[in-house]
Each structure stands twice: as C-alpha cells, then as structure tokens.
Scaffold this motif. Sequence first.
Motif, PDB file in Angstrom:
ATOM      1  N   VAL A  48       0.861  -1.186   0.000  1.00  7.83           N
ATOM      2  CA  VAL A  48       0.000   0.000   0.000  1.00  7.83           C
ATOM      3  C   VAL A  48       0.898   1.237   0.000  1.00  7.83           C
ATOM      4  O   VAL A  48       1.881   1.298   0.761  1.00  7.83           O
ATOM      5  CB  VAL A  48      -0.927   0.032   1.236  1.00  7.83           C
ATOM      6  CG1 VAL A  48      -1.694   1.358   1.300  1.00  7.83           C
ATOM      7  CG2 VAL A  48      -1.896  -1.141   1.210  1.00  7.83           C
ATOM      8  N   LYS A  80      -7.507   6.488   5.627  1.00 12.79           N
ATOM      9  CA  LYS A  80      -8.931   6.265   5.352  1.00 12.79           C
ATOM     10  C   LYS A  80      -9.262   6.657   3.919  1.00 12.79           C
ATOM     11  O   LYS A  80     -10.054   5.994   3.241  1.00 12.79           O
ATOM     12  CB  LYS A  80      -9.805   7.048   6.339  1.00 12.79           C
ATOM     13  CG  LYS A  80     -10.023   6.322   7.648  1.00 12.79           C
ATOM     14  CD  LYS A  80     -11.269   6.822   8.359  1.00 12.79           C
ATOM     15  CE  LYS A  80     -11.627   5.882   9.501  1.00 12.79           C
ATOM     16  NZ  LYS A  80     -12.864   6.251  10.192  1.00 12.79           N
ATOM     17  N   ASN A  83      -7.864   3.916   1.680  1.00 15.65           N
ATOM     18  CA  ASN A  83      -8.717   2.728   1.761  1.00 15.65           C
ATOM     19  C   ASN A  83      -9.997   2.887   0.960  1.00 15.65           C
ATOM     20  O   ASN A  83     -10.449   1.961   0.290  1.00 15.65           O
ATOM     21  CB  ASN A  83      -9.072   2.428   3.219  1.00 15.65           C
ATOM     22  CG  ASN A  83      -8.119   1.454   3.870  1.00 15.65           C
ATOM     23  OD1 ASN A  83      -7.228   0.890   3.224  1.00 15.65           O
ATOM     24  ND2 ASN A  83      -8.279   1.245   5.164  1.00 15.65           N
ATOM     25  N   ARG A  91      -7.330  -3.041   0.818  1.00 14.95           N
ATOM     26  CA  ARG A  91      -7.592  -2.146   1.941  1.00 14.95           C
ATOM     27  C   ARG A  91      -6.952  -2.666   3.222  1.00 14.95           C
ATOM     28  O   ARG A  91      -7.037  -3.851   3.535  1.00 14.95           O
ATOM     29  CB  ARG A  91      -9.098  -1.987   2.157  1.00 14.95           C
ATOM     30  CG  ARG A  91      -9.784  -1.253   1.011  1.00 14.95           C
ATOM     31  CD  ARG A  91     -11.296  -1.279   1.154  1.00 14.95           C
ATOM     32  NE  ARG A  91     -11.927  -0.701  -0.025  1.00 14.95           N
ATOM     33  CZ  ARG A  91     -13.203  -0.861  -0.343  1.00 14.95           C
ATOM     34  NH1 ARG A  91     -13.986  -1.587   0.445  1.00 14.95           N
ATOM     35  NH2 ARG A  91     -13.692  -0.304  -1.434  1.00 14.95           N
ATOM     36  N   GLU A  93      -6.807  -3.300   7.089  1.00 18.93           N
ATOM     37  CA  GLU A  93      -7.839  -3.556   8.077  1.00 18.93           C
ATOM     38  C   GLU A  93      -7.242  -3.696   9.472  1.00 18.93           C
ATOM     39  O   GLU A  93      -6.035  -3.919   9.630  1.00 18.93           O
ATOM     40  CB  GLU A  93      -8.593  -4.849   7.726  1.00 18.93           C
ATOM     41  CG  GLU A  93      -9.313  -4.800   6.393  1.00 18.93           C
ATOM     42  CD  GLU A  93     -10.006  -6.111   6.068  1.00 18.93           C
ATOM     43  OE1 GLU A  93      -9.950  -7.046   6.898  1.00 18.93           O
ATOM     44  OE2 GLU A  93     -10.599  -6.198   4.978  1.00 18.93           O
TER      45      GLU A  93
END
Length: 209
Positions: A48, A80, A83, A91, A93
């Motif tokens: 990410v 956020k 995501n 995403r 978590e």
Amino acid sequence: VKAEEPPKVEEPAKAEDSAKAEEPAKVEESAKKEVPPQEPRAAREFDVTVERRMGDTVGLMLASKTAGLRIVDIVPGKLKEVNSAAAPDRRIEKHDFILEVNGKSTQGGGKNDAMAIIQGISWTLKLKMHRPLEYTVTIAKSAKPFGALLGYQMHIPAIEITAIRDGALKDYNATAGPEAQVKVIDTIIAVNGIADTAVAMVEAIRSRA
C-alpha cells in the motif's frame, strides 16, 4: 499515529470451561485466533502506498508486536482516504501487520526506525502489509490452568501468545492438526464473543463459566 506502551505479560489463572481465540476465539468454551464474522480471512501480503501533504496525518493506531507493527485501529486521516479508493482486497484492516515502511523492517531493531518514518515528514509511505490467517478453536476448560504466557496492553483488543506451558492449551494442541494448533506469537482477538479489550478477554479466559 499512537504508539502503545510496552506489553504486559501475564499468565492467566485456571481456565475451567473454555477459551476462544480469533475468529473471535472461543475457549469453552473456546479459544480463537483472528477471524471475521462470516468467513476466515486468508493469510496474504500486499503493498500500500500513502501519499501525504503538509498537515496530513496517517490515521493509524499501532501496537508493537513480535511480528511487526499491528494495526489497532484506523482513525480519521490519510489512510482512510486511501482505503476508500482502493479495491477491497487492497484495503488495510484492523489486525493487519505492517512488515516494512519504505523498505525498513518493522521487526527487531528496525521497529523504532520504521515508526519514526510513519511519524515523521516523509511525503510517501510505502507499506508492506501482512494479513494473518484467522480461525477459531475451541479449548475445553478443566482443572488445569490455561497454560500460556500472554503479552498484551490493557485497552488494546489483542493478546499475543508469548509462551505455551503445561495446561489446557497444550492438551488441545496435542490432539489438533497442524493447521489448527495455537502457536507462540499467535494472537487472540476474541474470547467467547468478547473482543473489547485485552483485559476483558483475559477475564473471560480465567472465568469458570
């Protein structure tokens, strides 16, 4: 980013009826290692990238664990936004682990350096993520103690297994298949449906009910 205080290690007293591990775990009651309500999450790694601008916060609450930096919670911030724009399988978590930050390992001596990068002014954060396998196990309580040293921070909803000793957990492992055994550095994320705080989960493990 909020860094947590050093974990507290404690061996719970006898677990007479059960214990639960995540899915949320059941200790029977049952003991559980990480699992979502419907299907268990498969273990995997993914990358990410978070691009920040002046004044942006990442929006992560982290706990330092043996396996890396664990995501305790995602709060308002840049992550956020990332995501919300990402595909579901990309995403981040709760309960995921950060393994690397801009190539810096979050394990061993590199952990503090990685945390400093997240808390610092780097405009680009390249995160290597790990999603643990989640599953539920049922451990029958008995007159024996639960039989594990537990590392946790009081208000964080996760308990790390730091050692396994004689007791109900060891007896369970002796009859369970390799994929269902509870191992050192596994994390309990729920006990008999309780997943609010580590303290509440430890109390559930100790309970005779």
